[in-house]
Design a protein around this motif. Structure first.
Motif, short mmCIF file in Angstrom:
data_model
loop_
_atom_site.label_atom_id
_atom_site.label_comp_id
_atom_site.label_asym_id
_atom_site.label_seq_id
_atom_site.Cartn_x
_atom_site.Cartn_y
_atom_site.Cartn_z
N ARG A 1 0.82 -1.22 0.00
CA ARG A 1 0.00 0.00 0.00
C ARG A 1 0.85 1.27 0.00
O ARG A 1 0.39 2.33 -0.38
N GLU A 2 2.11 1.14 0.44
CA GLU A 2 3.03 2.29 0.43
C GLU A 2 3.33 2.73 -1.01
O GLU A 2 3.77 3.84 -1.24
N TYR A 3 3.10 1.84 -1.96
CA TYR A 3 3.43 2.10 -3.36
C TYR A 3 2.15 2.40 -4.13
O TYR A 3 1.69 1.60 -4.93
N GLY A 4 1.57 3.54 -3.85
CA GLY A 4 0.32 3.89 -4.50
C GLY A 4 -0.01 5.35 -4.39
O GLY A 4 0.62 6.11 -3.66
N VAL A 5 -1.04 5.74 -5.13
CA VAL A 5 -1.47 7.13 -5.18
C VAL A 5 -2.99 7.16 -5.34
O VAL A 5 -3.56 6.32 -6.04
N TYR B 1 -2.90 1.03 -5.47
CA TYR B 1 -1.54 0.63 -5.10
C TYR B 1 -1.12 -0.61 -5.87
O TYR B 1 -1.95 -1.32 -6.46
N LEU B 2 0.17 -0.87 -5.88
CA LEU B 2 0.72 -2.02 -6.59
C LEU B 2 0.16 -3.32 -6.03
O LEU B 2 -0.02 -3.45 -4.82
N THR C 1 0.07 10.38 -2.22
CA THR C 1 0.49 9.01 -1.97
C THR C 1 -0.14 8.52 -0.67
O THR C 1 -0.76 9.30 0.07
N TYR C 2 0.03 7.26 -0.40
CA TYR C 2 -0.48 6.65 0.84
C TYR C 2 0.01 7.41 2.07
O TYR C 2 -0.72 7.57 3.04
N ARG C 3 1.22 7.91 2.04
CA ARG C 3 1.80 8.65 3.16
C ARG C 3 1.34 10.09 3.20
O ARG C 3 1.66 10.81 4.14
#
Length: 178
Positions: A39-43, A47-48, A126-128
């Motif tokens: 989930r860190e790799y998404g917008v 996410y991926l 982004t997720y963050r």
């Protein structure tokens, strides 16, 4: 008897608050970047590794075209959601912003974003919580120390995040599966 009912109500209330707290914490990122959390790799909520159908339902593009990168065959979201397509590239139009995705066997394997109008930047977080045009300092605050200066890279065992900095502002980013 009234004392017993009060205790029961308080117990249920405590259980409800506990469940509410536990459920609400699942969608929020932890304090530090976790390179192993997909989930860190998404917008924008996608996410991926996510199924393309679910991603399209979340992001709701105004237009989307998908094509196999080798055969040039067109693909529908439904076909990809069933696992068809080894290397399908998609161009999604979100109002005036283009979001590029790569889909492999029905799942997002790459998400690329750049060229966002400044007034639309907050929409693509982004997720963050990093938005387009945020500063390099904000990137470091949310993700920690990455490698590189103009292109800052964060890597996990399965995924990679690349952020491009121009004049100390995030100008583009790309999330890729390895």
């Amino acid at each position: 008897m009234a004392k017993r009912n009060s205790f029961g109500i308080l117990a249920w209330l405590a259980l409800f608050i506990f469940m509410l707290t536990a459920c609400s914490g699942q969608s929020e990122p932890s304090g530090v970047f976790d390179p192993e959390n997909q989930r860190e790799y998404g917008v924008g909520g996608i996410y991926l590794g996510q199924n393309i159908k679910e991603a399209m339902d979340i992001i709701k593009p105004s237009k989307a075209d998908f094509m196999d990168m080798v055969s040039r065959e067109s693909y529908t979201v439904d076909r990809m959601a069933k696992g068809e397509g080894e290397a399908v590239m998609g161009m999604l139009l979100l109002d005036r912003t283009q979001l590029l995705v790569k889909v492999r066997k029905g799942e997002l394997s790459s998400i690329m974003l750049g060229g966002v109008a400044k007034e639309d930047a907050a929409r693509f977080k982004t997720y963050r919580g990093l938005a387009m045009y945020d500063s390099g300092e904000q990137l470091k605050k949310l993700y920690g120390e990455g490698s590189g200066e103009k292109e800052v890279v964060y890597e996990g065992s399965k995924y990679t995040a690349n952020f491009g900095l121009e004049d100390n502002q995030v100008a583009w980013f790309r999330f890729d599966s390895k």
